[in-house]
Design an enzyme around this catalytic site. Structure first.
Site, short mmCIF file in Angstrom:
data_model
loop_
_atom_site.label_atom_id
_atom_site.label_comp_id
_atom_site.label_asym_id
_atom_site.label_seq_id
_atom_site.Cartn_x
_atom_site.Cartn_y
_atom_site.Cartn_z
CG HIS A 119 -1.85 1.15 1.27
ND1 HIS A 119 -3.10 1.13 0.69
CD2 HIS A 119 -1.69 2.38 1.79
CE1 HIS A 119 -3.68 2.29 0.87
NE2 HIS A 119 -2.85 3.07 1.53
CB CYS A 120 1.82 3.57 -2.63
SG CYS A 120 2.57 5.16 -2.95
CB VAL A 121 1.85 6.33 2.69
CG1 VAL A 121 1.67 5.14 3.60
CG2 VAL A 121 3.32 6.63 2.48
N GLY A 124 -1.98 6.81 -1.71
CA GLY A 124 -3.15 6.38 -0.95
C GLY A 124 -3.84 5.17 -1.55
CB CYS A 125 -4.36 3.48 -4.25
SG CYS A 125 -3.21 4.05 -5.46
#
Ligand SMILES: [Zn+2]
Ligand SMILES: [Zn+2]
Length: 284
Positions: A119-121, A124-125
């Protein structure tokens, strides 16, 4: 295949997203408006044009690839997942669906993501089968852009603060302390803070990029690497690159809309025993 939202839903992701949305244009504005005119007496020189074109190309590619990461549906919702549990599949209680191999549920996205990496901060996805290519290229250009920015403004900043003395090097590490003790004024504090953040970005993107390169080479997702899963490795490093970046992998750096068909559908994957079996069969 759109996700239907661009702004992240989780508070932590929103902060990272806004930080990046403000930080990147601010850094580029600094390089183009403040540093560039200092290095070039004539703003019409071809070198200036080259720097501006390069900056635009890198920035546009970061923005466009991140946009593709966000707007590409990484889940398997649109695929019509089977109601009968197949071999190697698992039932996801949160989604109430049968989930294919290599797919994992993301608590933040609230869905199972095909060949989920992480999950890439900053977007956000989740990064998975369908959008991994865009993520990798975005990280690559962020890495190149960060190194480019830091090296380009390096001599200007040292010149403004009075040279690379020990005190100035220390004030790059802790500019907030340097301004409190009166070593930096407001302008040099801003310069040092920008350069310190750019250096952090260089370290962060170097780690992210080379970690991703290692994953691509080994044909694993971040989850599989952590858990020692090697059964999906391809026949060679080049095969692994194709699995992730598609058939026209060598063109994916140009622009995200360049087509590069991914092998498979994100639900079924060749496994190593099967590949070995095929190789043995070929050698008969
Ligand atoms: Zn799920
Ligand atoms: Zn997620």
């Amino acid at each position: 295949m759109a996700t239907g939202h661009i702004f992240p839903r989780r508070r932590y992701d929103q902060v990272s997203f806004i930080f990046m949305l403000i930080g990147i244009p601010f850094g580029i504005g600094f390089e183009v408006i403040v540093v560039l005119p200092v290095y070039h007496s004539s703003m019409t020189s071809p070198i200036v044009g080259l720097h501006v074109a390069l900056t635009l190309f890198i920035t546009a590619n970061v923005a466009a690839n991140m946009y593709w990461v966000i707007t590409t549906d990484a889940s398997g919702r649109s695929l019509g997942l089977p109601s009968v549990l197949k071999s190697g599949w698992k039932y996801c209680h949160e989604c109430q669906l049968n989930s294919p191999p290599r797919s994992y549920h993301c608590a933040h996205c609230g869905e199972c993501v095909l060949r989920r990496d992480h999950h890439c901060v900053f977007t956000g996805c989740c990064v998975g089968f369908r959008n991994h290519r865009y993520y990798l290229v975005a990280v690559m250009y962020l890495w190149i852009g960060a190194i480019y920015g830091v090296t380009y403004s390096w001599s200007y900043i040292w010149q403004e603060v009075g040279g690379a003395t020990v005190a100035n090097v220390l004030s790059l590490v802790a500019p907030h302390i340097a301004v409190v003790v009166g070593h930096l004024d407001l302008y040099t504090f801003t310069l040092m803070s920008l350069q310190a953040m750019a250096c952090v970005l260089v370290f962060l993107t170097t780690y992210l990029f080379f970690y991703q390169v290692a994953l691509v080479r080994s044909g694993q997702t971040a989850y599989e690497r952590r858990h020692g899963v090697t059964m999906y490795e391809g026949t060679s490093a080049a095969d692994n690159v194709r699995q992730l970046l598609g058939e026209r992998w060598y063109l994916t750096w140009v622009w995200p809309s360049v087509r590069s068909r991914l092998p498979g559908d994100g639900m079924q994957f060749r496994t190593k025993p099967l590949i070995d079996e095929l190789e043995d069969w070929k050698n008969l």
